[in-house]
Design a protein around this motif. Sequence first.
Motif, PDB file in Angstrom:
ATOM      1  N   TYR A 181      40.455  45.740  42.575  1.00 58.99           N
ATOM      2  CA  TYR A 181      40.248  44.623  43.921  1.00 58.99           C
ATOM      3  C   TYR A 181      38.720  44.155  43.619  1.00 58.99           C
ATOM      4  O   TYR A 181      38.590  43.121  43.771  1.00 58.99           O
ATOM      5  CB  TYR A 181      40.697  45.063  45.048  1.00 58.99           C
ATOM      6  N   VAL A 182      37.913  45.310  43.633  1.00 54.72           N
ATOM      7  CA  VAL A 182      36.386  44.861  43.777  1.00 54.72           C
ATOM      8  C   VAL A 182      36.259  44.187  42.336  1.00 54.72           C
ATOM      9  O   VAL A 182      35.571  43.214  42.803  1.00 54.72           O
ATOM     10  CB  VAL A 182      35.779  46.210  43.878  1.00 54.72           C
ATOM     11  N   ASN A 219      37.359  40.523  42.350  1.00 55.82           N
ATOM     12  CA  ASN A 219      36.944  39.592  43.328  1.00 55.82           C
ATOM     13  C   ASN A 219      35.156  39.435  43.144  1.00 55.82           C
ATOM     14  O   ASN A 219      34.399  38.883  43.734  1.00 55.82           O
ATOM     15  CB  ASN A 219      37.110  39.752  44.736  1.00 55.82           C
ATOM     16  N   SER A 220      34.595  40.299  42.133  1.00 53.96           N
ATOM     17  CA  SER A 220      33.242  40.552  41.863  1.00 53.96           C
ATOM     18  C   SER A 220      32.804  39.963  40.706  1.00 53.96           C
ATOM     19  O   SER A 220      31.762  39.457  40.347  1.00 53.96           O
ATOM     20  CB  SER A 220      32.453  41.887  42.252  1.00 53.96           C
ATOM     21  N   TYR A 243      34.107  37.332  38.880  1.00 48.10           N
ATOM     22  CA  TYR A 243      34.020  35.885  38.967  1.00 48.10           C
ATOM     23  C   TYR A 243      34.192  35.167  40.203  1.00 48.10           C
ATOM     24  O   TYR A 243      34.944  35.906  41.206  1.00 48.10           O
ATOM     25  CB  TYR A 243      34.876  35.237  37.899  1.00 48.10           C
ATOM     26  N   SER A 244      33.962  33.904  40.476  1.00 55.40           N
ATOM     27  CA  SER A 244      34.155  33.154  41.466  1.00 55.40           C
ATOM     28  C   SER A 244      35.632  32.720  41.554  1.00 55.40           C
ATOM     29  O   SER A 244      36.340  32.667  40.676  1.00 55.40           O
ATOM     30  CB  SER A 244      33.456  31.918  41.638  1.00 55.40           C
TER      31      SER A 244
END
Lengths: 383, 383
Positions: free
Chosen positions: A374-375, A378-379, A381-382
């Motif tokens: 999950y990290v 969501n980190s 790329y936008s």
Amino acid sequence: MSVTAAKGFTAAGIAAGIKENGNPDLALVVNNGPRRAAAGVFTSNRVKAAPVLWSEQVLKSGQVSAVVLNSGGANACTGPKGFQDTHATAEKVAEVLGRGAIEVAVCSTGLIGVLLPMDKLLPGVETAAAQLSEHGGEKAAIAIKTTDTVHKTAVVSKDGWTVGGMAKGAGMLAPGLATMLVVLTTDAAVDNDTLDRALRAATKVTFDRVDSDGCMSTNDTVLLLASGAAEVTPEYDEFAEAVRAVCDDLGQQLIRDAEGASKDIKVEVVNAATEDDAVEVGRSIARNNLLKCAIHGEDPNWGRVLSAIGTTKAAFEPDRLNVAINGVWVCKNGGVGEDREKVDMRYREVHIVADLAAGSETATIWTNDLTADYVHENSAYSS
Amino acid sequence: MSVTAAKGFTAAGIAAGIKENGNPDLALVVNNGPRRAAAGVFTSNRVKAAPVLWSEQVLKSGQVSAVVLNSGGANACTGPKGFQDTHATAEKVAEVLGRGAIEVAVCSTGLIGVLLPMDKLLPGVETAAAQLSEHGGEKAAIAIKTTDTVHKTAVVSKDGWTVGGMAKGAGMLAPGLATMLVVLTTDAAVDNDTLDRALRAATKVTFDRVDSDGCMSTNDTVLLLASGAAEVTPEYDEFAEAVRAVCDDLGQQLIRDAEGASKDIKVEVVNAATEDDAVEVGRSIARNNLLKCAIHGEDPNWGRVLSAIGTTKAAFEPDRLNVAINGVWVCKNGGVGEDREKVDMRYREVHIVADLAAGSETATIWTNDLTADYVHENSAYSS
């Protein structure tokens, strides 16, 4: 199947070029009548995307002939130009279908704060309209995917009438009324008031109780369109139950596809004084990052459940709380219960029961674990 | 220095064998007077650990002679036996020091739901008492570490008097009044009411505005003890400012040591209608997992900031919101602002300014990013 399972609907899904990778990104769902009744629920986020602001107005007109949905851009936080783009999209659909723009709902999903490439979207509407089909439901469901790994559809068929639908959503999932883009269709001959009542009742106990990451979207929309083409008007209770069942099915699919998740967690709060208490406690547990990490590690860390319950205003006595994880009552009367070694957490589904011992109400919230994936998702790329 | 920087205090930190790895796990802080004034703030979690329930009673007695702290076990959710163990610990300290047990505060930290090994803890109290020293502050600070990678101390010295302190905390950090174990000492000659007023004012704008992971502990305790040994009674404002400065310093150290963090994020909310609005918005931003992932990926994803603001009840108009990340106003009037490519996010500290354009109040919340290391640290083993 999807949104075209019910009679009176056609749909299409195409690649208009909004997404740079060439994947399908534009869906069109058309209600061919004879009725064009509709209901909708929208995000309660006060920062609402342009298509949400527009579609709320469409719903007030009392009639929805079509829904146009795009992935590849949320058209949120895009100012007056963003709203103009949504309006132009509805106008284009209206022109192609020969209807009024105020009958065309618009949904967008993707990155916040970026204008849509209208030079690709508007020609895409024409392409999609040319491909409208009674078998187009699946393609439409595919075209609204963003980080979804699978497309989501559900259908309930009853005696002569049907409720079907499609959904997208994998992140930024938290209750705000709706929590994603969902279009439901039915051929039952029901009016707007019935649709609205059934839809609100259904979302309250389904999408509103799905909470992947506690983050509420700016674009959440759930629409329910009725064509009346089945020429059957079901009993309200039966109709509402069918709507609830389709919403529940789609909500489950959303959780199972949540970004990076390795566990689906059913948080069942029982013996609460009120349903609101049960929901508040369920959400507090479902949003506890430490617990979600523990579940990821297959650690039946009931202390983190109690810690989460303790932050709520719900009625309970700390020394009467009980917690079961996968059937083992690891916490009894606020303290150590059965041996935590007995808890088998090898499987994807994890069932937490929190017994407040304060009444007889219950609520179930669905969430998932918190993972390195999950990290990463969501980190890296936008979105 | 730490808790023994102020005159009138002795401390010790030892390995009693509570932790299986043999690390220091028991600290003792003694106020040798002449005064034994004290104030405390405790977790607002309704599931309170036995030592919190005990120490709340101790504070009501109006006099605190000693604080005994253990790591290696939180003694939370341990039922009547857990409370008996806390009581027995205070009795042991009282016996060794020749004071009353009701003057001995107790703090515990570690895994929830496990009884403390009293056969190791009680002999440890004797060992610690034998090592009490005016230079024992640092050892005490080391003995209260759990997942902390460093021990945390702070000292402010003024004209003839001093405020010093120690803190532990690296996870389960969220405002609940206090958010960790903290013992502050001063040799100023101040009474309980002054201590209480200064401590509450300080924690409200320091520890209460540190929010690592939104998870509120069952054991949070901040104690402030005054010996009066300096024989100086400072002006209230000067004293309160010294207490605030020490709390602020320790709070910053907690965030910098937050589990798995790679970025320290300062969320500054400006132009809010009320301070409460500013705090509510700051917390909503600080707890947004998607934003915390984006910051980890050095992505100035201001859409996630707006999405978080939109979930609050604070006064604002969506089309008047502005957001700066590291000095670049990437969002203006609710839409696209300066080029996000201008944002330099290479450094550990990240500064987000959310301008609500609704008034003149401000608040700052400190948080950190969400990382795979946080997931690993909180899923790989119980803590």
